[in-house]
Design a protein around this motif. Structure first.
Motif, PDB file in Angstrom:
ATOM      1  N   GLN A 171     -28.228 -75.826 -21.896  1.00 61.96           N
ATOM      2  CA  GLN A 171     -26.825 -75.979 -22.290  1.00 61.96           C
ATOM      3  C   GLN A 171     -26.480 -75.049 -23.461  1.00 61.96           C
ATOM      4  N   MET A 172     -27.416 -74.888 -24.413  1.00 61.03           N
ATOM      5  CA  MET A 172     -27.168 -73.988 -25.536  1.00 61.03           C
ATOM      6  C   MET A 172     -27.102 -72.530 -25.060  1.00 61.03           C
ATOM      7  N   ARG A 173     -27.933 -72.164 -24.096  1.00 59.81           N
ATOM      8  CA  ARG A 173     -27.877 -70.800 -23.569  1.00 59.81           C
ATOM      9  C   ARG A 173     -26.514 -70.499 -22.949  1.00 59.81           C
ATOM     10  N   GLU A 174     -25.929 -71.510 -22.305  1.00 58.66           N
ATOM     11  CA  GLU A 174     -24.601 -71.323 -21.720  1.00 58.66           C
ATOM     12  C   GLU A 174     -23.535 -71.088 -22.789  1.00 58.66           C
ATOM     13  N   LEU A 175     -23.725 -71.720 -23.969  1.00 56.58           N
ATOM     14  CA  LEU A 175     -22.734 -71.598 -25.036  1.00 56.58           C
ATOM     15  C   LEU A 175     -22.855 -70.282 -25.799  1.00 56.58           C
ATOM     16  N   ARG A 176     -24.100 -69.796 -25.969  1.00 58.38           N
ATOM     17  CA  ARG A 176     -24.297 -68.584 -26.743  1.00 58.38           C
ATOM     18  C   ARG A 176     -23.631 -67.403 -26.053  1.00 58.38           C
ATOM     19  N   ALA A 177     -22.970 -66.596 -26.831  1.00 59.63           N
ATOM     20  CA  ALA A 177     -22.189 -65.437 -26.376  1.00 59.63           C
ATOM     21  C   ALA A 177     -20.848 -65.855 -25.789  1.00 59.63           C
ATOM     22  N   ALA A 178     -20.831 -66.946 -25.004  1.00 55.58           N
ATOM     23  CA  ALA A 178     -19.567 -67.387 -24.399  1.00 55.58           C
ATOM     24  C   ALA A 178     -18.684 -68.104 -25.417  1.00 55.58           C
ATOM     25  N   ARG A 179     -19.285 -68.996 -26.218  1.00 57.45           N
ATOM     26  CA  ARG A 179     -18.499 -69.790 -27.177  1.00 57.45           C
ATOM     27  C   ARG A 179     -18.873 -69.512 -28.634  1.00 57.45           C
ATOM     28  N   ILE A 180     -20.118 -69.093 -28.839  1.00 58.35           N
ATOM     29  CA  ILE A 180     -20.608 -68.854 -30.189  1.00 58.35           C
ATOM     30  C   ILE A 180     -21.549 -67.656 -30.126  1.00 58.35           C
ATOM     31  N   ALA A 181     -21.323 -66.654 -30.971  1.00 65.28           N
ATOM     32  CA  ALA A 181     -22.086 -65.403 -30.893  1.00 65.28           C
ATOM     33  C   ALA A 181     -22.580 -65.016 -32.279  1.00 65.28           C
ATOM     34  N   MET A 182     -23.584 -64.129 -32.285  1.00 67.87           N
ATOM     35  CA  MET A 182     -24.201 -63.758 -33.561  1.00 67.87           C
ATOM     36  C   MET A 182     -24.543 -62.273 -33.566  1.00 67.87           C
ATOM     37  N   ILE A 183     -24.298 -61.626 -34.709  1.00 70.95           N
ATOM     38  CA  ILE A 183     -24.769 -60.251 -34.921  1.00 70.95           C
ATOM     39  C   ILE A 183     -25.713 -60.266 -36.113  1.00 70.95           C
ATOM     40  N   GLU A 213     -15.008 -63.232 -26.069  1.00 72.61           N
ATOM     41  CA  GLU A 213     -14.073 -63.892 -26.993  1.00 72.61           C
ATOM     42  C   GLU A 213     -14.561 -65.292 -27.399  1.00 72.61           C
ATOM     43  N   PRO A 214     -15.678 -65.363 -28.121  1.00 73.10           N
ATOM     44  CA  PRO A 214     -16.202 -66.671 -28.540  1.00 73.10           C
ATOM     45  C   PRO A 214     -15.318 -67.328 -29.592  1.00 73.10           C
ATOM     46  N   VAL A 215     -15.496 -68.626 -29.743  1.00 75.68           N
ATOM     47  CA  VAL A 215     -14.762 -69.377 -30.765  1.00 75.68           C
ATOM     48  C   VAL A 215     -15.231 -68.977 -32.161  1.00 75.68           C
ATOM     49  N   LEU A 216     -16.557 -68.759 -32.300  1.00 74.71           N
ATOM     50  CA  LEU A 216     -17.156 -68.489 -33.611  1.00 74.71           C
ATOM     51  C   LEU A 216     -18.067 -67.271 -33.530  1.00 74.71           C
ATOM     52  N   LEU A 217     -17.951 -66.383 -34.521  1.00 71.59           N
ATOM     53  CA  LEU A 217     -18.855 -65.252 -34.682  1.00 71.59           C
ATOM     54  C   LEU A 217     -19.648 -65.462 -35.970  1.00 71.59           C
ATOM     55  N   ILE A 218     -20.974 -65.453 -35.865  1.00 73.02           N
ATOM     56  CA  ILE A 218     -21.844 -65.527 -37.043  1.00 73.02           C
ATOM     57  C   ILE A 218     -22.377 -64.127 -37.306  1.00 73.02           C
ATOM     58  N   ALA A 219     -22.168 -63.619 -38.510  1.00 73.94           N
ATOM     59  CA  ALA A 219     -22.631 -62.282 -38.896  1.00 73.94           C
ATOM     60  C   ALA A 219     -23.639 -62.436 -40.026  1.00 73.94           C
ATOM     61  N   ASP A 220     -24.917 -62.151 -39.737  1.00 73.69           N
ATOM     62  CA  ASP A 220     -25.997 -62.354 -40.705  1.00 73.69           C
ATOM     63  C   ASP A 220     -26.368 -61.017 -41.344  1.00 73.69           C
ATOM     64  N   GLU A 266     -12.500 -57.581 -39.272  1.00 68.09           N
ATOM     65  CA  GLU A 266     -11.196 -58.171 -39.600  1.00 68.09           C
ATOM     66  C   GLU A 266     -10.156 -57.869 -38.521  1.00 68.09           C
ATOM     67  N   GLU A 267     -10.158 -56.659 -38.034  1.00 75.64           N
ATOM     68  CA  GLU A 267      -9.200 -56.265 -37.002  1.00 75.64           C
ATOM     69  C   GLU A 267      -9.417 -57.080 -35.720  1.00 75.64           C
ATOM     70  N   LEU A 268     -10.660 -57.175 -35.288  1.00 74.92           N
ATOM     71  CA  LEU A 268     -10.967 -57.929 -34.076  1.00 74.92           C
ATOM     72  C   LEU A 268     -10.686 -59.410 -34.264  1.00 74.92           C
ATOM     73  N   GLN A 269     -10.945 -59.904 -35.476  1.00 74.34           N
ATOM     74  CA  GLN A 269     -10.646 -61.305 -35.766  1.00 74.34           C
ATOM     75  C   GLN A 269      -9.149 -61.580 -35.641  1.00 74.34           C
ATOM     76  N   ALA A 270      -8.339 -60.652 -36.155  1.00 74.60           N
ATOM     77  CA  ALA A 270      -6.888 -60.820 -36.067  1.00 74.60           C
ATOM     78  C   ALA A 270      -6.420 -60.777 -34.613  1.00 74.60           C
ATOM     79  N   ASN A 271      -7.046 -59.911 -33.816  1.00 76.69           N
ATOM     80  CA  ASN A 271      -6.635 -59.768 -32.413  1.00 76.69           C
ATOM     81  C   ASN A 271      -7.078 -60.936 -31.540  1.00 76.69           C
ATOM     82  N   HIS A 272      -8.245 -61.516 -31.858  1.00 72.93           N
ATOM     83  CA  HIS A 272      -8.826 -62.537 -30.986  1.00 72.93           C
ATOM     84  C   HIS A 272      -8.795 -63.942 -31.586  1.00 72.93           C
TER      85      HIS A 272
END
Length: 557
Positions: free
Chosen positions: A93-105, A182-189, A208-214
């Motif tokens: 279930q977590m694999r389904e959420l990663r990238a689709a709903r919550i992503a990380m760089i 277009e995930p709900v949350l982006l985590i940038a480490d 910031e630009e992508l955040q404003a757009n999405h």
């Protein structure tokens, strides 16, 4: 400075943690790594999580992503992605959420990207795993997101492998992969820690630009308070696995309440240069018309030449520090490697204590090596993981004929000088923090009593408080031993605090050279001014919790 204001819906929560606690269950006493962490991130908001190495920032992000190592266990609390608790979910279930709903760089895209796959295919793979889109539409969407992150020559980049791209371009690919669904949350480490100031500024503006757009919520993990001043809406300060302070960015930077927050801010180096050391009469290093050219050969077709260093000249006297600054690819590390004779210069002279070492053979160079030592950015890669600290420290002196007992005594004394206990001699590199390992690397270099120390991005990976300690250590060693330092950095704040002179390089050439005050306060070249203007948080005086007066640069060119 005026902090950026962002309109976001305060009632729409993208992610929240409630009493989140993480333990090491298989160790005595089950020590807590995270202690009842409460963080709220609203849709469209940027939350910065700050603190020193080991404070729990990255553990928090990995817990949210469901990527904690097996040794760590969540023992209490909730992690809510909108209205869904993530902790009870299975791995599938977590694999389904990663990238689709919550992503990380991540900080280093070269380790996160697959080196044997073209980057366009890696972006398409994200959509293949999470959507039913046909291949043509996946490709079109990949091209579109690559254009949105402002990659040049998108069709060429799409077909490229990671090693064929610059560090900034690889980080843009990681951002494209993270945001393509277009995930709900982006985590940038720590995504900008290893980047030069102009590339860093571009990446921050892009997020910031992508955040404003999405409308994406962003959790940005960093130890760079300049970045915090630039992008944060809300700041959470962590220490030893706990939140010690949080609030709107302007409140935390203007009126910090916790002593720890004030100490963190006081550790941020100022862009105002310190007073320069007096210039001595003893020249220890003189570089004259140094050139390094790559390419130009080829059997069937002549290859293009890259002029990595062009007619570089400078003089360094005993006890002084010369900084070399510039963007990635400017040639600063090429110059450092030529000085160290890790690569051979194409032409020019490198005078070390009056002896030209530029053309010496390996055997002829050996007696001069001890006069010239280097400290690299990553001590974990330059220290042998299988050797004790004692073995690493005494290797150089033993190679030059120092008796073992004398070398061991000097190693014990040198550890005390760099602020580590004598019993550290029996331990291994992995048993120390990053800052401690860098102190060991400095101790190893200074064991040789060099005339010149080359520090190549030696503090860029350290958090601000450890960075301040290492810079102070270098100055103390300089005072005690009279070492001259060539300091390579992309961080202008660090250059201001340790350098007496500064060279600015662009495309292999020196475009400006002067005292730190001349170059950083009254820059004469447009490129230097662009570097200074790109420095994050440049208009904020962190030590005094206030804005700095606007500086009008002299000598416009």
């Amino acid at each position: 400075m005026r902090f950026k204001t962002r309109n976001f819906d305060t009632s729409s929560v993208a992610l929240s943690t409630e009493d989140l606690s993480v333990h090491l269950p298989d160790t005595p006493g089950q020590p807590q790594v995270l202690k009842q962490i409460d963080v709220t991130i609203r849709q469209g908001e940027t939350v910065c999580l700050v603190g020193e190495s080991g404070s729990g920032k990255s553990v928090t992000s990995l817990a949210i992503m469901g990527l904690l190592p097996e040794a760590l266990k969540v023992t209490e609390g909730r992690i809510n992605l909108q209205d869904r608790d993530l902790l009870p979910l299975s791995r599938a279930q977590m694999r389904e959420l990663r990238a689709a709903r919550i992503a990380m760089i991540f900080q280093e895209p070269m380790t996160a990207l697959n080196p044997v796959l073209r980057v366009g295919g890696q972006i398409m793979e994200v959509m293949e795993l999470h959507t039913q889109l046909p291949a043509a539409e996946r490709r079109a969407r990949a091209i579109s997101i690559m254009e949105q992150v402002h990659l040049p020559d998108v069709e060429r980049v799409f077909r490229s492998y990671p090693h064929q791209l610059s560090g900034g371009q690889r980080q843009r690919i990681m951002i494209a992969m993270a945001l393509v669904l277009e995930p709900v949350l982006l985590i940038a480490d720590e995504p900008t820690t290893a980047l030069d100031v102009t590339t860093q500024q571009q990446i921050l503006s892009l997020i910031e630009e992508l955040q404003a757009n999405h409308g994406t919520a962003v959790l940005f993990i960093t130890h760079d308070m300049g970045v915090v001043a630039e992008i944060a809406d809300t700041v959470y300060v962590m220490k030893h696995g706990e939140i010690v302070e949080h609030g709107p960015v302007e409140h935390v930077l203007r009126q910090p309440q916790a002593d720890y927050t004030r100490d963190l801010l006081a550790s941020v180096p100022s862009l105002s240069p310190r007073p320069a050391r007096p210039e001595g009469d003893e020249i220890v290093l003189k570089v004259e018309a140094l050139n390094k050219i790559y390419g130009g050969g080829g059997i069937l077709k002549k290859l293009p030449q890259t002029h990595a260093a062009k007619e570089v000249s400078f003089t360094l006297t005993r006890g002084r520090t010369l900084g070399i600054v510039g963007e990635s690819g400017s040639g600063k590390s090429t110059v450092a490697r030529c000085i160290m004779r890790l690569i051979d210069p194409t032409s020019g002279r490198i005078m070390l204590d009056g002896q030209d070492i530029a053309g010496l053979s390996r055997n002829a160079l050996r007696p001069h090596r001890k006069k010239l030592q280097v400290v690299f950015q990553d001590p974990m890669r330059s220290l042998n993981p299988r050797w004790t600290i004692a073995e690493s420290l005494i290797e150089g002196p033993l190679n030059y004929g120092t008796p073992r007992s004398e070398a061991m005594a000097e190693a014990a004394r040198m550890l005390t000088v760099v602020g580590l206990p004598e019993n550290a001699l029996k331990r291994y590199p992995h048993q120390f923090s990053g800052g401690q390992r860098q102190r060991i690397a400095i101790a190893r270099a200074v064991m040789m009593r060099p005339d010149v120390l080359v520090a190549d991005e030696a503090v860029s990976a350290l958090d601000v408080s450890v960075q301040a300690q290492v810079l102070k250590l270098l100055e103390q060693l300089q005072d005690e031993l009279g070492i001259a330092i060539v300091f390579i950095t992309h961080d202008l704040r660090v250059a201001a605090q340790i350098c007496d002179e500064v060279i600015v390089m662009q495309r292999g050439a020196v475009v400006e050279h002067g005292t730190a005050a001349e170059v950083l306060v009254s820059p004469a070249h447009a490129y230097t001014r662009s570097l200074i203007e790109a420095a994050p948080g440049r208009m904020w005086d962190f030590q005094n919790f206030k804005e700095m007066p606007e500086v009008t640069h002299a000598n416009p060119s």
